[in-house]
Motif scaffolding. Structure first.
Motif, PDB file in Angstrom:
ATOM      1  N   THR A   3       0.856  18.427   2.286  1.00  0.00           N
ATOM      2  CA  THR A   3      -0.270  17.599   2.703  1.00  0.00           C
ATOM      3  C   THR A   3       0.061  16.133   2.488  1.00  0.00           C
ATOM      4  N   LEU A   4      -0.098  15.331   3.517  1.00  0.00           N
ATOM      5  CA  LEU A   4       0.208  13.912   3.399  1.00  0.00           C
ATOM      6  C   LEU A   4      -0.852  13.207   2.558  1.00  0.00           C
ATOM      7  N   PRO A   5      -0.454  12.194   1.784  1.00  0.00           N
ATOM      8  CA  PRO A   5      -1.444  11.468   0.971  1.00  0.00           C
ATOM      9  C   PRO A   5      -2.390  10.676   1.848  1.00  0.00           C
ATOM     10  N   SER A   6      -3.654  10.627   1.436  1.00  0.00           N
ATOM     11  CA  SER A   6      -4.620   9.842   2.200  1.00  0.00           C
ATOM     12  C   SER A   6      -4.423   8.350   1.960  1.00  0.00           C
ATOM     13  N   ASP A   7      -4.062   7.997   0.742  1.00  0.00           N
ATOM     14  CA  ASP A   7      -3.760   6.602   0.414  1.00  0.00           C
ATOM     15  C   ASP A   7      -2.248   6.444   0.436  1.00  0.00           C
ATOM     16  N   ASP A   8      -1.748   5.766   1.464  1.00  0.00           N
ATOM     17  CA  ASP A   8      -0.311   5.738   1.660  1.00  0.00           C
ATOM     18  C   ASP A   8       0.383   4.625   0.902  1.00  0.00           C
ATOM     19  N   ALA A   9      -0.344   3.819   0.180  1.00  0.00           N
ATOM     20  CA  ALA A   9       0.281   2.792  -0.664  1.00  0.00           C
ATOM     21  C   ALA A   9       0.842   3.494  -1.893  1.00  0.00           C
ATOM     22  N   TRP A  10       2.010   4.102  -1.719  1.00  0.00           N
ATOM     23  CA  TRP A  10       2.548   5.038  -2.708  1.00  0.00           C
ATOM     24  C   TRP A  10       2.833   4.394  -4.056  1.00  0.00           C
ATOM     25  N   TRP A  11       3.087   3.101  -4.088  1.00  0.00           N
ATOM     26  CA  TRP A  11       3.424   2.462  -5.369  1.00  0.00           C
ATOM     27  C   TRP A  11       2.252   2.484  -6.350  1.00  0.00           C
ATOM     28  N   HIS A  12       1.037   2.636  -5.846  1.00  0.00           N
ATOM     29  CA  HIS A  12      -0.120   2.745  -6.756  1.00  0.00           C
ATOM     30  C   HIS A  12      -0.044   4.011  -7.614  1.00  0.00           C
ATOM     31  N   ARG A  13       0.697   4.991  -7.158  1.00  0.00           N
ATOM     32  CA  ARG A  13       0.779   6.241  -7.900  1.00  0.00           C
ATOM     33  C   ARG A  13       1.559   6.092  -9.202  1.00  0.00           C
TER      34      ARG A  13
ATOM     35  N   ALA B  71       7.902  -1.913  19.937  1.00  0.00           N
ATOM     36  CA  ALA B  71       9.121  -1.759  19.125  1.00  0.00           C
ATOM     37  C   ALA B  71       9.194  -2.840  18.055  1.00  0.00           C
ATOM     38  N   SER B  72       8.755  -4.055  18.383  1.00  0.00           N
ATOM     39  CA  SER B  72       8.780  -5.138  17.389  1.00  0.00           C
ATOM     40  C   SER B  72       7.785  -4.860  16.269  1.00  0.00           C
ATOM     41  N   LYS B  73       6.646  -4.239  16.602  1.00  0.00           N
ATOM     42  CA  LYS B  73       5.690  -3.877  15.552  1.00  0.00           C
ATOM     43  C   LYS B  73       6.264  -2.792  14.654  1.00  0.00           C
ATOM     44  N   ALA B  74       6.954  -1.817  15.251  1.00  0.00           N
ATOM     45  CA  ALA B  74       7.579  -0.767  14.445  1.00  0.00           C
ATOM     46  C   ALA B  74       8.677  -1.346  13.561  1.00  0.00           C
ATOM     47  N   GLU B  75       9.408  -2.338  14.096  1.00  0.00           N
ATOM     48  CA  GLU B  75      10.442  -2.992  13.297  1.00  0.00           C
ATOM     49  C   GLU B  75       9.824  -3.740  12.118  1.00  0.00           C
ATOM     50  N   TYR B  76       8.669  -4.358  12.349  1.00  0.00           N
ATOM     51  CA  TYR B  76       7.938  -5.031  11.275  1.00  0.00           C
ATOM     52  C   TYR B  76       7.524  -4.022  10.201  1.00  0.00           C
ATOM     53  N   ASP B  77       7.022  -2.869  10.633  1.00  0.00           N
ATOM     54  CA  ASP B  77       6.657  -1.826   9.675  1.00  0.00           C
ATOM     55  C   ASP B  77       7.865  -1.402   8.851  1.00  0.00           C
ATOM     56  N   GLY B  78       9.016  -1.285   9.524  1.00  0.00           N
ATOM     57  CA  GLY B  78      10.234  -0.909   8.809  1.00  0.00           C
ATOM     58  C   GLY B  78      10.629  -1.943   7.777  1.00  0.00           C
ATOM     59  N   VAL B  79      10.455  -3.218   8.112  1.00  0.00           N
ATOM     60  CA  VAL B  79      10.752  -4.282   7.153  1.00  0.00           C
ATOM     61  C   VAL B  79       9.854  -4.153   5.923  1.00  0.00           C
ATOM     62  N   LEU B  80       8.569  -3.858   6.156  1.00  0.00           N
ATOM     63  CA  LEU B  80       7.639  -3.703   5.038  1.00  0.00           C
ATOM     64  C   LEU B  80       8.007  -2.518   4.158  1.00  0.00           C
ATOM     65  N   VAL B  81       8.318  -1.385   4.776  1.00  0.00           N
ATOM     66  CA  VAL B  81       8.691  -0.192   4.002  1.00  0.00           C
ATOM     67  C   VAL B  81       9.933  -0.483   3.169  1.00  0.00           C
ATOM     68  N   SER B  82      10.933  -1.094   3.784  1.00  0.00           N
ATOM     69  CA  SER B  82      12.166  -1.415   3.073  1.00  0.00           C
ATOM     70  C   SER B  82      11.908  -2.412   1.951  1.00  0.00           C
ATOM     71  N   LEU B  83      11.083  -3.422   2.229  1.00  0.00           N
ATOM     72  CA  LEU B  83      10.786  -4.431   1.207  1.00  0.00           C
ATOM     73  C   LEU B  83      10.104  -3.802   0.001  1.00  0.00           C
ATOM     74  N   CYS B  84       9.066  -3.010   0.239  1.00  0.00           N
ATOM     75  CA  CYS B  84       8.339  -2.384  -0.874  1.00  0.00           C
ATOM     76  C   CYS B  84       9.264  -1.476  -1.679  1.00  0.00           C
ATOM     77  N   ALA B  85      10.127  -0.736  -0.987  1.00  0.00           N
ATOM     78  CA  ALA B  85      11.061   0.142  -1.682  1.00  0.00           C
ATOM     79  C   ALA B  85      12.067  -0.661  -2.500  1.00  0.00           C
ATOM     80  N   ASN B  86      12.559  -1.767  -1.947  1.00  0.00           N
ATOM     81  CA  ASN B  86      13.521  -2.592  -2.677  1.00  0.00           C
ATOM     82  C   ASN B  86      12.909  -3.223  -3.918  1.00  0.00           C
ATOM     83  N   VAL B  87      11.660  -3.700  -3.782  1.00  0.00           N
ATOM     84  CA  VAL B  87      10.986  -4.273  -4.948  1.00  0.00           C
ATOM     85  C   VAL B  87      10.767  -3.208  -6.011  1.00  0.00           C
ATOM     86  N   ALA B  88      10.278  -2.040  -5.588  1.00  0.00           N
ATOM     87  CA  ALA B  88      10.012  -0.962  -6.539  1.00  0.00           C
ATOM     88  C   ALA B  88      11.294  -0.487  -7.213  1.00  0.00           C
TER      89      ALA B  88
END
Length: 468
Positions: free
Chosen positions: A44-54, A156-173
């Motif tokens: 089951t996918l999480p309803s709150d996808d801001a996973w770092w809060h976990r 595609a540019s919006k998806a690329e932006y999403d990818g930048v955010l996912v990568s950034l959050c993962a790198n910070v974490a």
């Protein structure tokens, strides 16, 4: 599945090629029904996808919020989205006519010698003022297809932006987890220095009481000094990770040091991972979504190339006034105009359009291969991340027993040494084993935390992409 046989049918789907239901057509094979490793995985996918809060770490939450707001890669991605949006508007401008205004004064002299040597030159000058218009009527949908292609590029540019955010959050974490790991190893080393100093005092006291020899004192000091020698390296690593986090936050190194320099409890590494089923990656992974939109772009490009074989209907016209004197520009005999509807159709161009269409088809087929590879890599990344995380948990459970027994072994060795029943070398071995086992345990806990970050990154979690 032979993808080349699918191309003709796919071309019929150009208007909806960005829709999610076409993914099954593009995929070589169906995705697996579940992950290979299931003990730690919920479907089951999480309803709150801001996973770092976990991780329940307020400092980490603050760091990621600041990074999203200030990171230069994110800012650049936002600008790329806006550029793609402007490109759509630029292409839509093709629906409208192009209107130009002109005005000026012309003076010319015609040579009379062209007629005969004695013929005088003729002089002429006049003022002109006019407007012209050119308008391509999108009768066969060429401009509409171009707009559709630019819209896919925008997606595609919006998806690329999403990818930048996912990568950034993962790198910070991940950098944050590494920082806390080194800080905990520093705490372990400092605690061992205190206990090792006490052992040195014991050996010195026994030496002064003629119950031991100088060899025992030197051996105890070697253990102490070895541990002390590790301190500068640990502090340097801590500072390096603080600097890395600062850069991710869009700050110069040092500005974040006050927040991160003091050690804190490592976040919990035990999570029940909500990975969903593999097919959920199709709507969660930004790189898959970007590959899909790029594929849609190439599909639209095939349609545009095919429209080059159709006629072009255009409408041009002009209206103006010409007069010898500026005061006569708007006289009844000064007006001129032209209207010129035109239907042009290229019948032969050396097969250039055929080659362009074939090239567009090949680019489309290559994009299908790229899409399939992206999906396969995504499944592999998640599966590998889950396996590594599970292995880390198993190793931690075993290493905790090693730490427990190492501590007991050292305690027994010290008691026996004080009683003169065992050589001091057993104490030295016990000290080194206990320190090494604790360091290994902290390192494994850090790997488990990084493993969790890798899982969440591989799942493409972090944001609700539909809101972008």
């Amino acid at each position: 599945m032979n993808l080349t046989k699918l191309i003709p049918s796919l071309l019929l789907l150009l208007p909806i090629c960005g829709a999610a239901e076409n993914r099954g057509t593009w995929l070589n094979d169906s995705l697996p029904q579940q992950w290979e490793l299931t003990p730690q995985v919920s479907q089951t996918l999480p309803s709150d996808d801001a996973w770092w809060h976990r991780f329940q770490d307020a400092t980490l939450d603050s760091l990621i919020s600041k990074a999203v707001a200030n990171n230069y890669n994110v800012a650049a991605a936002v600008k790329r989205i806006e550029m793609a949006r402007k490109t759509i508007l630029e292409t839509k401008a093709g629906y409208f006519p192009t209107i130009s205004l002109s005005g000026g004064w012309t003076a010319e002299q015609q040579s009379g010698a062209i007629v005969s040597p004695k013929t005088s030159s003729s002089h002429n000058s006049h003022f002109s003022l006019g407007a012209s218009m050119n308008w391509e009527i999108d009768l066969f949908g060429r401009i509409k297809a171009q707009v559709a292609q630019k819209k896919e590029a925008f997606s595609a540019s919006k998806a690329e932006y999403d990818g930048v955010l996912v990568s950034l959050c993962a790198n910070v974490a991940d950098a944050y987890m590494q920082l806390r790991t080194y800080q905990k190893q520093l705490e372990v080393a400092e605690r061992h220095i205190d206990s090792q100093q006490k052992v040195v005092e014991i050996t010195e006291a026994r030496y002064e009481a003629d119950l031991g020899d100088m060899l025992e004192v030197t051996q105890a000091k070697v253990v102490l000094y070895n541990t002390q020698a590790a301190i500068p390296g640990l502090k340097a690593a801590i500072r390096a990770y603080i600097n890395s986090i600062s850069v991710l936050l869009g700050e110069y190194p040092g500005e974040t040091a006050s927040m991160l320099s003091s050690s804190a409890t490592m976040p919990s590494y035990r999570h029940s991972v909500e990975a969903g089923v593999p097919s959920d990656l199709l709507r969660r992974r930004p790189d898959i979504m970007e590959a899909e939109m790029n594929l849609a772009q190439y599909a639209a490009a095939v349609g545009i190339a095919k429209k080059d074989f159709l006629p072009v209907l255009s409408f041009s016209g002009s209206i103006g006034t010409d007069a010898h004197s500026a005061s006569d520009l708007f006289g009844s005999h000064s007006m001129s105009y032209s209207i010129a509807p035109q239907l042009s159709w290229t019948l032969f161009d050396g097969f250039a359009r055929n080659y362009r269409t074939a090239e567009a088809r090949l680019q489309f087929e290559a994009a299908i291969d790229s899409y399939n590879l992206t999906v396969m890599n995504a499944v592999e990344e998640v599966d590998n991340a889950l396996i590594k995380y599970d292995a880390s948990l198993q190793s931690i459970a075993l290493q905790e027993s090693v730490v427990e027994q190492s501590e007991k072994s050292l305690s027994l060795a010290i008691d026996l040494y004080k009683a003169g029943l065992t050589p001091f070398s057993n104490v030295v071995d016990g000290q080194m084993n206990w320190l090494e086992s604790q360091n290994s345990l902290v390192e494994l806990e850090g790997k488990a935390l990084s493993g969790l970050v890798s899982i969440y990154q591989a799942l493409g979690g972090g944001f609700d992409y539909t809101d972008n």
